[in-house]
Scaffold this active site. Sequence first.
Site, PDB file in Angstrom:
ATOM      1  N   GLY A  69      -4.592  12.441  -1.962  1.00 31.46           N
ATOM      2  CA  GLY A  69      -5.918  12.251  -2.547  1.00 31.46           C
ATOM      3  C   GLY A  69      -5.930  11.947  -4.038  1.00 31.46           C
ATOM      4  O   GLY A  69      -6.927  12.211  -4.715  1.00 31.46           O
ATOM      5  N   ASN A  99      -6.166   9.012  -5.335  1.00 32.99           N
ATOM      6  CA  ASN A  99      -7.227   8.005  -5.549  1.00 32.99           C
ATOM      7  C   ASN A  99      -8.609   8.640  -5.472  1.00 32.99           C
ATOM      8  O   ASN A  99      -9.514   8.263  -6.219  1.00 32.99           O
ATOM      9  CB  ASN A  99      -7.093   6.864  -4.537  1.00 32.99           C
ATOM     10  N   HIS A 121      -4.936  -0.960  -1.390  1.00 33.86           N
ATOM     11  CA  HIS A 121      -3.625  -1.179  -0.766  1.00 33.86           C
ATOM     12  C   HIS A 121      -2.601  -1.459  -1.875  1.00 33.86           C
ATOM     13  O   HIS A 121      -2.855  -2.289  -2.757  1.00 33.86           O
ATOM     14  CB  HIS A 121      -3.709  -2.379   0.189  1.00 33.86           C
TER      15      HIS A 121
HETATM   16  C1  GRF Z   1      -2.200   4.833  -1.881  1.00 38.49           C
HETATM   17  O1  GRF Z   1      -1.006   4.231  -2.280  1.00 38.49           O
HETATM   18  C2  GRF Z   1      -3.092   3.817  -1.204  1.00 38.49           C
HETATM   19  O2  GRF Z   1      -2.956   2.540  -1.729  1.00 38.49           O
HETATM   20  C3  GRF Z   1      -2.568   3.839   0.210  1.00 38.49           C
HETATM   21  O3  GRF Z   1      -2.285   5.194   0.457  1.00 38.49           O
HETATM   22  C4  GRF Z   1      -1.961   5.851  -0.773  1.00 38.49           C
HETATM   23  C5  GRF Z   1      -2.844   7.052  -0.907  1.00 38.49           C
HETATM   24  O4  GRF Z   1      -2.512   7.853  -2.004  1.00 38.49           O
HETATM   25  N1  GRF Z   1      -3.521   3.224   1.094  1.00 38.49           N
HETATM   26  P1  GRF Z   1      -3.439   9.056  -2.452  1.00 38.49           P
HETATM   27  O5  GRF Z   1      -3.617   9.969  -1.225  1.00 38.49           O
HETATM   28  O6  GRF Z   1      -4.748   8.503  -2.922  1.00 38.49           O
HETATM   29  O7  GRF Z   1      -2.692   9.760  -3.536  1.00 38.49           O
END
Ligand code: GRF
Length: 206
Positions: free
Chosen positions: A11, A13, A107
């Site tokens: 999480g 992001n 992505h």
């Molecule tokens: C990120 O690299 C995103 O691009 C991919 O999954 C990962 C998630 O990371 N789809 P986080 O859980 O947000 O740290």
Amino acid sequence: MKLAVLASGVGSNLQALLDQVHGRDGIEIAAVASDKPDAAALERARAAGVPVASFPGTDYPDRSARDAAMAGWLAERGVELVVLAGYMQLLSAQFLDRFPLRVINVHPALLPAFPGLDAIRQAVDYGVKVAGVTVHFVDQGVDTGPIILQRAIDISSSASREAVEERLHRLEHELLPRAVRLIAAGAVRLDPEHPRRVMIEDSPSR
Ligand code: GRF
């Protein structure tokens, strides 16, 4: 604009969105959902006082039943934009139809190169010199929807996959909040003549 974040993992992001857009410019993260009840992302949301729910596949007869339950929960919270931030499940057509052009994904590759799982490893193993991040609308394919934002970095001098990964994650944490701000501001639309092309009315303040 009320948005939901779907996440299966750490999480980071989601955290970037909580830190950079939640409660600003009329943007509210109104719900966070996961397919994994123990996802660390849910803890981050709880800590920020955001309602959370989990929809594990084992609780439902199939994906469309799970997605229908999740879509219902999001709709009850008035969600207008769904952000996939490390959500590791494909969404059913019925879910996408309930949020037309209102589901986006981040992505860690320059699509259409390296879609799907393990994109960073795919790119590094391939030996590319330029890597990057894409934020795109979600359609029924795997990482195939119209591209909203994309940014590249030169990785020719990055020593390891871990180093590349760290740089790309930092980039994601800039690009995803920016995409959300642009959509919330009504600055993102599809070119009517080329429906794959996303047009952005840019402004340096966003
Ligand atoms: C990120 O690299 C995103 O691009 C991919 O999954 C990962 C998630 O990371 N789809 P986080 O859980 O947000 O740290």
